[in-house]
Design a protein around this motif. Structure first.
Motif, PDB file in Angstrom:
ATOM      1  N   GLN A   1      55.563  81.482-108.694  1.00  0.00           N
ATOM      2  CA  GLN A   1      55.400  80.051-109.375  1.00  0.00           C
ATOM      3  C   GLN A   1      54.398  79.725-109.940  1.00  0.00           C
ATOM      4  O   GLN A   1      55.055  78.974-111.064  1.00  0.00           O
ATOM      5  CB  GLN A   1      54.671  80.099-107.751  1.00  0.00           C
ATOM      6  N   TYR A   2      53.503  81.108-110.749  1.00  0.00           N
ATOM      7  CA  TYR A   2      53.193  79.929-111.692  1.00  0.00           C
ATOM      8  C   TYR A   2      53.869  80.215-113.145  1.00  0.00           C
ATOM      9  O   TYR A   2      53.187  79.150-114.021  1.00  0.00           O
ATOM     10  CB  TYR A   2      51.824  80.450-112.038  1.00  0.00           C
ATOM     11  N   PHE A   3      54.591  81.146-112.941  1.00  0.00           N
ATOM     12  CA  PHE A   3      55.467  81.446-114.677  1.00  0.00           C
ATOM     13  C   PHE A   3      56.205  80.404-114.210  1.00  0.00           C
ATOM     14  O   PHE A   3      56.124  80.045-115.897  1.00  0.00           O
ATOM     15  CB  PHE A   3      55.946  82.740-114.068  1.00  0.00           C
TER      16      PHE A   3
ATOM     17  N   ALA B   1      57.605  75.900-118.145  1.00  0.00           N
ATOM     18  CA  ALA B   1      58.538  74.386-118.162  1.00  0.00           C
ATOM     19  C   ALA B   1      57.402  73.716-118.424  1.00  0.00           C
ATOM     20  O   ALA B   1      56.986  72.927-120.002  1.00  0.00           O
ATOM     21  CB  ALA B   1      58.666  74.335-117.007  1.00  0.00           C
ATOM     22  N   ASN B   2      55.972  74.097-118.043  1.00  0.00           N
ATOM     23  CA  ASN B   2      54.430  73.359-119.045  1.00  0.00           C
ATOM     24  C   ASN B   2      55.245  71.705-119.396  1.00  0.00           C
ATOM     25  O   ASN B   2      54.878  70.708-120.204  1.00  0.00           O
ATOM     26  CB  ASN B   2      55.078  73.525-120.018  1.00  0.00           C
ATOM     27  N   ILE B   3      56.004  71.218-117.678  1.00  0.00           N
ATOM     28  CA  ILE B   3      55.347  70.174-117.281  1.00  0.00           C
ATOM     29  C   ILE B   3      54.752  69.447-116.430  1.00  0.00           C
ATOM     30  O   ILE B   3      53.544  69.719-115.670  1.00  0.00           O
ATOM     31  CB  ILE B   3      56.755  69.800-116.630  1.00  0.00           C
ATOM     32  N   PRO B   4      54.188  68.889-117.095  1.00  0.00           N
ATOM     33  CA  PRO B   4      52.129  67.753-116.788  1.00  0.00           C
ATOM     34  C   PRO B   4      52.355  67.159-115.027  1.00  0.00           C
ATOM     35  O   PRO B   4      51.396  68.143-114.523  1.00  0.00           O
ATOM     36  CB  PRO B   4      52.350  66.506-116.965  1.00  0.00           C
ATOM     37  N   GLU B   5      53.332  67.243-114.894  1.00  0.00           N
ATOM     38  CA  GLU B   5      54.053  66.633-113.390  1.00  0.00           C
ATOM     39  C   GLU B   5      53.576  68.166-112.507  1.00  0.00           C
ATOM     40  O   GLU B   5      53.458  67.946-111.189  1.00  0.00           O
ATOM     41  CB  GLU B   5      54.757  66.284-112.664  1.00  0.00           C
TER      42      GLU B   5
ATOM     43  N   TRP C   1      48.541  71.380-111.355  1.00  0.00           N
ATOM     44  CA  TRP C   1      48.152  71.946-109.773  1.00  0.00           C
ATOM     45  C   TRP C   1      47.326  73.034-109.963  1.00  0.00           C
ATOM     46  O   TRP C   1      46.777  73.321-109.352  1.00  0.00           O
ATOM     47  CB  TRP C   1      49.490  71.959-108.574  1.00  0.00           C
ATOM     48  N   TYR C   2      47.568  73.487-111.353  1.00  0.00           N
ATOM     49  CA  TYR C   2      47.451  74.740-111.850  1.00  0.00           C
ATOM     50  C   TYR C   2      45.862  74.682-112.839  1.00  0.00           C
ATOM     51  O   TYR C   2      44.892  75.426-112.638  1.00  0.00           O
ATOM     52  CB  TYR C   2      48.004  75.631-112.263  1.00  0.00           C
ATOM     53  N   ASN C   3      46.328  73.329-113.277  1.00  0.00           N
ATOM     54  CA  ASN C   3      44.560  73.038-114.146  1.00  0.00           C
ATOM     55  C   ASN C   3      43.079  72.921-113.360  1.00  0.00           C
ATOM     56  O   ASN C   3      41.742  73.295-113.601  1.00  0.00           O
ATOM     57  CB  ASN C   3      44.640  71.843-115.065  1.00  0.00           C
ATOM     58  N   ILE C   4      44.079  71.337-111.946  1.00  0.00           N
ATOM     59  CA  ILE C   4      42.846  71.939-111.529  1.00  0.00           C
ATOM     60  C   ILE C   4      41.579  72.480-110.386  1.00  0.00           C
ATOM     61  O   ILE C   4      40.601  72.930-110.622  1.00  0.00           O
ATOM     62  CB  ILE C   4      43.223  71.189-110.066  1.00  0.00           C
ATOM     63  N   ARG C   5      42.970  74.445-110.578  1.00  0.00           N
ATOM     64  CA  ARG C   5      42.396  75.650-110.836  1.00  0.00           C
ATOM     65  C   ARG C   5      41.844  76.107-110.983  1.00  0.00           C
ATOM     66  O   ARG C   5      41.557  77.337-111.579  1.00  0.00           O
ATOM     67  CB  ARG C   5      43.263  75.823-108.868  1.00  0.00           C
ATOM     68  N   GLU C   6      41.965  75.731-112.468  1.00  0.00           N
ATOM     69  CA  GLU C   6      41.458  75.977-113.727  1.00  0.00           C
ATOM     70  C   GLU C   6      39.881  75.795-114.427  1.00  0.00           C
ATOM     71  O   GLU C   6      39.077  76.735-115.048  1.00  0.00           O
ATOM     72  CB  GLU C   6      42.124  76.977-114.428  1.00  0.00           C
ATOM     73  N   LEU C   7      40.328  74.675-115.350  1.00  0.00           N
ATOM     74  CA  LEU C   7      39.654  73.977-115.732  1.00  0.00           C
ATOM     75  C   LEU C   7      38.452  73.543-114.750  1.00  0.00           C
ATOM     76  O   LEU C   7      38.566  72.281-114.219  1.00  0.00           O
ATOM     77  CB  LEU C   7      39.872  73.133-116.496  1.00  0.00           C
ATOM     78  N   ASN C   8      37.142  73.013-115.752  1.00  0.00           N
ATOM     79  CA  ASN C   8      36.050  71.927-115.208  1.00  0.00           C
ATOM     80  C   ASN C   8      36.750  70.435-116.630  1.00  0.00           C
ATOM     81  O   ASN C   8      37.314  70.985-117.140  1.00  0.00           O
ATOM     82  CB  ASN C   8      34.894  71.968-115.954  1.00  0.00           C
ATOM     83  N   ILE C   9      34.920  69.758-116.356  1.00  0.00           N
ATOM     84  CA  ILE C   9      36.280  68.047-116.685  1.00  0.00           C
ATOM     85  C   ILE C   9      35.532  68.894-118.497  1.00  0.00           C
ATOM     86  O   ILE C   9      36.304  68.140-118.980  1.00  0.00           O
ATOM     87  CB  ILE C   9      35.490  67.246-116.566  1.00  0.00           C
ATOM     88  N   ASP C  10      34.733  70.133-118.772  1.00  0.00           N
ATOM     89  CA  ASP C  10      34.907  69.681-120.289  1.00  0.00           C
ATOM     90  C   ASP C  10      35.942  71.139-120.710  1.00  0.00           C
ATOM     91  O   ASP C  10      35.615  71.411-121.957  1.00  0.00           O
ATOM     92  CB  ASP C  10      33.279  70.370-120.282  1.00  0.00           C
TER      93      ASP C  10
ATOM     94  N   PRO D   1      41.189  72.455-103.421  1.00  0.00           N
ATOM     95  CA  PRO D   1      41.129  72.075-104.917  1.00  0.00           C
ATOM     96  C   PRO D   1      41.677  71.178-104.478  1.00  0.00           C
ATOM     97  O   PRO D   1      42.678  70.574-105.196  1.00  0.00           O
ATOM     98  CB  PRO D   1      41.401  73.104-105.747  1.00  0.00           C
ATOM     99  N   ILE D   2      41.531  69.722-104.239  1.00  0.00           N
ATOM    100  CA  ILE D   2      42.281  68.280-104.074  1.00  0.00           C
ATOM    101  C   ILE D   2      40.864  67.903-104.767  1.00  0.00           C
ATOM    102  O   ILE D   2      40.016  67.880-105.093  1.00  0.00           O
ATOM    103  CB  ILE D   2      42.560  67.800-102.575  1.00  0.00           C
ATOM    104  N   GLN D   3      41.747  66.404-105.594  1.00  0.00           N
ATOM    105  CA  GLN D   3      41.286  65.394-106.583  1.00  0.00           C
ATOM    106  C   GLN D   3      40.366  65.007-105.529  1.00  0.00           C
ATOM    107  O   GLN D   3      41.428  64.436-104.651  1.00  0.00           O
ATOM    108  CB  GLN D   3      42.217  64.848-107.258  1.00  0.00           C
ATOM    109  N   GLU D   4      39.561  63.488-105.782  1.00  0.00           N
ATOM    110  CA  GLU D   4      39.128  62.542-105.542  1.00  0.00           C
ATOM    111  C   GLU D   4      38.973  61.852-106.914  1.00  0.00           C
ATOM    112  O   GLU D   4      38.698  62.310-107.712  1.00  0.00           O
ATOM    113  CB  GLU D   4      37.981  63.113-104.770  1.00  0.00           C
ATOM    114  N   PRO D   5      39.497  60.415-106.243  1.00  0.00           N
ATOM    115  CA  PRO D   5      39.125  60.050-107.304  1.00  0.00           C
ATOM    116  C   PRO D   5      37.768  59.492-108.087  1.00  0.00           C
ATOM    117  O   PRO D   5      36.322  59.631-106.528  1.00  0.00           O
ATOM    118  CB  PRO D   5      40.387  58.277-106.906  1.00  0.00           C
ATOM    119  N   VAL D   6      36.770  59.725-109.315  1.00  0.00           N
ATOM    120  CA  VAL D   6      35.955  59.103-110.193  1.00  0.00           C
ATOM    121  C   VAL D   6      35.823  58.952-110.870  1.00  0.00           C
ATOM    122  O   VAL D   6      37.140  58.922-111.136  1.00  0.00           O
ATOM    123  CB  VAL D   6      34.753  60.419-110.137  1.00  0.00           C
ATOM    124  N   ASP D   7      34.985  57.709-111.115  1.00  0.00           N
ATOM    125  CA  ASP D   7      34.746  57.641-112.592  1.00  0.00           C
ATOM    126  C   ASP D   7      34.084  57.652-113.739  1.00  0.00           C
ATOM    127  O   ASP D   7      33.462  57.967-114.000  1.00  0.00           O
ATOM    128  CB  ASP D   7      34.132  55.708-112.694  1.00  0.00           C
TER     129      ASP D   7
END
Lengths: 434, 180
Positions: free
Chosen positions: A288-290, A295-299, A303-312, A370-376
């Protein structure tokens, strides 16, 4: 051929008459559920998704354990396996918990809807909710939601969940009924019935498990989609189901109910299955990861980015969790189970089985929380963190739902023979050789 | 040229009933013989434990083969893409453990299989083109209806008369001396 089995079982009978600990598990279950329910209501009132997600984590953990046992029961019938008969009765007792499990899903679906915070867990349930990461867009205006609205709407979801409950409880009922009936009447038709039920049921179970995780887990980030997700859950459920069965059987063989019936060969076969599904889980999770990585499609990659990276751009705690899964949920069990003694020595196999169940819980948390919540901020969202006091609520709900499931299994076990006395393959199972 | 049997190779006892044969195998084990073997027309469950055999060493060959394959896959992908001819493909790093993983994984499986095959040959001391036991004219009976227990002359405990008496005592129906 059954006479010998009857003799063996009556020898084991005095040990089974000791005090049934079902009551203890019922109390633990009620306490855990009370904590979870309190957290769920608090989460709804304070708009804290994390507290509500604990309930979903607990449900998913036990759903995967029971789904794994349902798969394994039917697979063993389909392959007409001989060795498994002694073990299968223990799984059949556990399947009694399915009806309670589905009842325990109701709070996390119903309470947010009834208490006027519908988008708390599944954001798509609230058409007025802001979509994380897309400024000033609500779910009702989100083209990706509208495209999936035919599937992702509350009435249809509830209808589907009822079907899933009906299929799993129905199969559990039929398999249990036929197996238990064969204890009372010597007739091979019950075994044949189970094989026929399994031939249809294995497909129904596969579709049910797949769509259940699509609905309950994948739709938490409804922008995201993965065709591997159902297979990932199948692999996870088999691992947890086998691990739970192994722990249970070792316990029963020491406590007396299965003393002399559950032997080294059964442990070895369960160990081989545990090893196979350890590899299969790694294969599916990596694939699944591979695919998404290549493919490297943002859509898909988000899902993996929010499980890897902070905002910075630095690594978040979720990245360490994912590394923990690679090494703790694959490498350690894989290397351990490769060794023959791990599969046959009770304390080693029990330790690794408990470890697999613990890491399985971490894998579920990794998929659910790790779900996304809207913030400013510049991304327009933030991700729920791994380390939070709500992990304790996760543990409470796992103990709570688990307490009820184990109570239901013990209640069933108290009424039934320890092994299917007249199963056509029961002697083959008692004398199973590696 | 006809092969001329010369010296004694082993004593061979035959059995026709599985339980007696199984018990007899346990007695040979308990008597402390080391260079002996059994021949059966069909698999007898638990016979390896009854003979006092330890677990096969082949899995170690499998493991070493797999480990070698994994390292080989890592090395060739790193050497080719990361070192000798660095090439950007699809915006990925020159080398990372993710994109070449199928190579590493397939080589692990391939070499684990080679290791297993090699280990089987080494542990069984194959290939060999003949076996002295084939000098026993009725050897094929072990594929039909007869169990054999074979005690070799090279066993330190072997003694022509004592071993023959021992085989008779544990229930062998016929006893043949096989020469090689």
């Amino acid at each position: 051929m059954s006479a010998e089995a009857v003799a063996t079982s009556s020898a084991a009978a005095p040990a089974t008459s000791r005090k049934n600990p079902a009551g203890i598990f019922l109390v633990v279950g009620i306490i855990g559920l009370a904590i979870g329910l309190g957290a769920l209501v608090m989460g709804i009132q304070n708009n804290d998704s994390r507290l509500a997600l604990s309930w979903l984590v607990g449900f998913t953990f036990w759903f995967s354990v029971l789904a794994g046992m349902l798969f394994l029961t039917q697979i063993s019938y389909l392959f007409d396996a001989g060795w498994v008969v002694v073990v299968r009765r223990q799984m059949e007792n556990c399947l009694a918990a399915f009806k309670w499990l589905w009842l325990l899903l109701i709070p996390v679906i119903a309470l947010p809807l009834l208490m006027d915070n519908p988008g708390l867990v599944w954001r798509w349930m609230d058409l007025d909710a802001v979509v994380p990461g897309i400024h000033h867009t609500t779910v009702g205006n989100d083209v990706l939601y509208l495209h999936k609205a035919g599937l992702l709407n509350v009435p249809f979801l509830i209808g589907r969940l009822c079907i899933y409950a009906l299929v799993t409880c129905g199969l559990a009922f039929l398999l249990r009924k036929n197996s238990f009936s064969s204890d009372l009447e010597i007739n091979p038709k019950y075994y044949k019935n189970c094989r026929k039920i399994s031939a249809v049921g294995i497909f129904l179970t596969a579709f049910t498990a797949t769509f259940a995780v699509f609905d309950l887990l994948m739709s938490l980030s409804y922008h995201w989609f993965s065709t591997m997700y159902g297979v990932w859950f199948f692999a996870l459920s088999m691992r947890l189901g086998i691990a739970a069965t192994a722990v249970l059987c070792f316990h029963l063989s020491q406590q007396g109910r299965l003393k002399g019936l559950y032997n080294q060969s059964h442990a070895y076969f369960l160990g081989c299955l545990a090893l196979a599904f350890t590899v299969f889980w790694a294969y599916i999770s990596f694939s699944q990861y591979f695919l998404i990585y290549n493919a490297n499609i943002p859509e898909e990659t988000f899902w993996y980015n929010i499980r890897e990276l902070n905002i910075d751009g630095s690594k978040s705690a979720w990245w360490y969790v994912s590394m923990g899964l690679i090494f703790g949920f694959f490498v350690i069990p894989f290397i351990a189970l490769l060794w023959y003694p791990t599969k046959i020595k009770p304390w080693r196999f029990r330790t690794i089985s408990c470890w697999i169940m613990f890491m399985g819980l971490i894998d579920i948390i990794f998929n659910v929380v790790p779900i996304q919540e809207p913030v400013d901020n510049i991304l327009g969202f933030q991700v729920l963190p791994f380390l939070s006091p709500a992990l304790l609520v996760d543990v409470a709900v796992v103990a709570g739902i688990g307490g009820i499931c184990i109570w239901a299994a013990l209640r069933s076990a108290a009424k039934q023979e320890p092994i299917p006395l007249h199963d056509p393959r029961v002697l083959e199972s008692i004398h199973a050789a590696e | 040229m006809e092969h001329q049997p010369k010296a004694l190779y082993c004593l061979l006892g035959t059995f026709t009933k599985t339980p007696e044969f199984f018990e007899a195998a346990g007695k040979v084990r308990d008597a402390g013989y080391k260079k002996w073997d059994t021949f059966t027309p069909f698999p007898v469950h638990g016979l390896d434990a009854q003979m006092g055999m330890k677990r096969s060493k082949v899995p170690m060959f499998t493991f070493c083969g797999g480990l070698f394959g994994f390292c080989l896959g890592t090395l060739i992908t790193w050497y080719m893409n990361g070192w000798d001819y660095p090439l950007i493909v699809g915006g990925k790093p020159f080398w990372s453990p993710v994109f070449p993983f199928p190579v590493m994984y397939e080589l692990t499986i391939l070499n684990a299989a080679f290791g297993t095959l090699l280990g089987m040959f080494v542990m069984n001391m194959l290939p060999r083109h003949n076996h002295p036991l084939f000098n026993y004219p009725d050897f094929v009976r072990s594929n039909d209806d007869t169990f054999f227990i074979v005690i070799e002359k090279s066993d330190p405990k072997f003694n022509r008369e004592a071993t023959e008496a021992f085989l008779k005592e544990i229930g062998a129906e016929e006893i043949h001396a096989v020469e090689a």
